[in-house]
Design an enzyme around this catalytic site. Sequence first.
Site, PDB file in Angstrom:
ATOM      1  N   GLU A  45       0.849  -1.197   0.000  1.00 25.36           N
ATOM      2  CA  GLU A  45       0.000   0.000   0.000  1.00 25.36           C
ATOM      3  C   GLU A  45       0.884   1.247   0.000  1.00 25.36           C
ATOM      4  O   GLU A  45       2.015   1.225   0.506  1.00 25.36           O
ATOM      5  CB  GLU A  45      -0.903  -0.009   1.254  1.00 25.36           C
ATOM      6  N   ASN A 191     -12.355  -1.411  -1.281  1.00 25.67           N
ATOM      7  CA  ASN A 191     -11.682  -1.985  -0.121  1.00 25.67           C
ATOM      8  C   ASN A 191     -12.400  -1.524   1.137  1.00 25.67           C
ATOM      9  O   ASN A 191     -12.690  -0.326   1.271  1.00 25.67           O
ATOM     10  CB  ASN A 191     -10.221  -1.501  -0.066  1.00 25.67           C
ATOM     11  N   GLU A 192     -12.696  -2.449   2.017  1.00 25.64           N
ATOM     12  CA  GLU A 192     -13.344  -2.101   3.292  1.00 25.64           C
ATOM     13  C   GLU A 192     -14.461  -1.080   3.033  1.00 25.64           C
ATOM     14  O   GLU A 192     -14.505  -0.002   3.642  1.00 25.64           O
ATOM     15  CB  GLU A 192     -12.309  -1.628   4.329  1.00 25.64           C
ATOM     16  N   TYR A 258      -7.275  -9.098  11.262  1.00 20.55           N
ATOM     17  CA  TYR A 258      -5.978  -8.804  11.888  1.00 20.55           C
ATOM     18  C   TYR A 258      -5.915  -9.439  13.280  1.00 20.55           C
ATOM     19  O   TYR A 258      -6.929  -9.506  13.978  1.00 20.55           O
ATOM     20  CB  TYR A 258      -5.770  -7.293  12.000  1.00 20.55           C
ATOM     21  N   GLU A 313      -6.350  -9.273   3.509  1.00 22.98           N
ATOM     22  CA  GLU A 313      -5.515  -8.592   4.516  1.00 22.98           C
ATOM     23  C   GLU A 313      -5.528  -9.426   5.788  1.00 22.98           C
ATOM     24  O   GLU A 313      -6.613  -9.777   6.285  1.00 22.98           O
ATOM     25  CB  GLU A 313      -6.047  -7.184   4.837  1.00 22.98           C
TER      26      GLU A 313
HETATM   27  O1  AHR Z   1      -3.200  -2.551   6.175  1.00 26.43           O
HETATM   28  C1  AHR Z   1      -3.515  -1.319   6.750  1.00 26.43           C
HETATM   29  C2  AHR Z   1      -4.991  -0.955   6.594  1.00 26.43           C
HETATM   30  O2  AHR Z   1      -5.784  -1.874   7.291  1.00 26.43           O
HETATM   31  C3  AHR Z   1      -5.543  -1.001   5.196  1.00 26.43           C
HETATM   32  O3  AHR Z   1      -5.288   0.159   4.496  1.00 26.43           O
HETATM   33  C4  AHR Z   1      -7.003  -1.167   5.430  1.00 26.43           C
HETATM   34  O4  AHR Z   1      -7.640  -1.848   4.375  1.00 26.43           O
HETATM   35  C5  AHR Z   1      -7.080  -1.917   6.749  1.00 26.43           C
HETATM   36  O5  AHR Z   1      -7.962  -1.322   7.617  1.00 26.43           O
END
Ligand code: AHR
Length: 510
Positions: A45, A191-192, A258, A313
């Site tokens: 990114e 994205n998101e 995450y 992600e």
């Molecule tokens: O990876 C960092 C961020 O985490 C990304 O930009 C986003 O898609 C997610 O919230």
Amino acid sequence: MKHLLTLSAAVILSLTASAQIRLSVHETAPDQPVIPREIYGQFSEHLGKCIYEGIWVGPDSDIPNVDGYRTDVLEALKALKVPVLRWPGGCFADEYHWRDGIGPRENRPKILNSNWGGTLEDNSFGTHEFLNLCEMIGAEPYISGNVGSGTVEELAKWVEYMTADKGSMADLRAQNGRKEPWKVKYLGIGNETWGCGGDMTADYYSDVYKRYALYARDFSGNHLYKVACGASGDDYNWTKVLMQRARDKMNGLSVHFYSVIDWNRKGSATDFTADAYYDILGKTVEIDELLRNHTAIMDTYDPQGRVGLLLDEWGTWFEVEPGTNPGHLFQQNTMRDAMVAALNLNIFNKHVKRLRMANIAQIVNVLQAMILTDGPRMLLTPTYHVFRMFNVHQGATLVPVEYSSGELRASSGRSCPDFSASASRDQDGIFHLSLANPDLERPQTVEIRFDDKKARTVSGEILRADKIQAYNAFGKEPAVAPAAFRGAKVTKDGITVELPPASVVVLAVR
Ligand code: AHR
């Protein structure tokens, strides 16, 4: 509950009796899937030092480079066999306007990267620089399109610019130095979109998705694999709505997860207790249930398994390194991150009937990175080594394994298994077994038994360190690096492996 010990005590107690694990390898099981190479995918990114300094230094830099890409990173990425690279975000993608990043670099506008630290983005790394990078390292590009602040026309034209062999977009591309179209397979449509990508509901987005997807065309023999933006973690309703309303128009549906326990107190990447280590492992293995549940919903609407699930992600997310820009998400990477990577990759291998891609966040200098740079200096992280060791599974046929494991429990109540494994057979008939012993104290003796196969030889590599907090630092000898593994031997019944505490091993069995 397992008693948790400090690390110094753990070292002493590593002399305690081994846990005994029996690992059955079912190489005779029929009709096993191929492990998509994309499961070992990466994400890059425009965030902090991921692109600028991390990958791109520009052709005039003093840092040795090939046409602007830093040579050391390029070589490390080739060795990693990166199968797919997602770009340009992330949240950045939904404010990225691709026309800013083409044409003579000196004419490209300088914009503010409002998602990530307000940094000035000079757009010197754009479509050409990204797609050429993918060609150089042999990775499939995965373009993340701007839905949040872009237009349908803008995305449609971007696809045409990249992939058409004639027409005004192809002419413009040729004017900018690239006559032949690129092949671009993966296209993410937003994205998101439930958050930084437009703050939409699943119902609303499913219509938006279909509109964008309709005009993203296949040109000149290029076939797009269109990915709808998926859920945040366990938002199963999002998956359900998207599958109900848009499944026929998508090839893949994404999900993000995450390994974070408390978003307000993410904890240090390097300074942590054994309890915090088990807690993060407990969190990270929740991905198994998450993938199972998303898969079950997708199975309901798509029993043939046509639509892929893409975990585009994932990874650890700790506090930034002291003194660095909080918006740049630069974190160190320890043997704990290596263990997180190994547990995840073993889990992903199990889910490949539905899971078609996974992209760890992110490739260089951001979150759970493969590579860190500091000006001209570069280092490979423990996570890099796990990915490099595990890349033997890319494109190999899954071989089911069975074992029973105990539990490693943190004081929070979260727990992770005390052993993890997966296996595959490559095109040359070599079996690869990836094993992890997350236990900080106890070694494990693993008795491996194949259904039929008589092992002739076994060799392997091990990743471990003096302590779980060990990391590779600039200007120092690497504290975490793979070594030849001598703890496996062929016996008359199979293979016996002595796994040290907190170690990751990949074996090749012939
Ligand atoms: O990876 C960092 C961020 O985490 C990304 O930009 C986003 O898609 C997610 O919230």
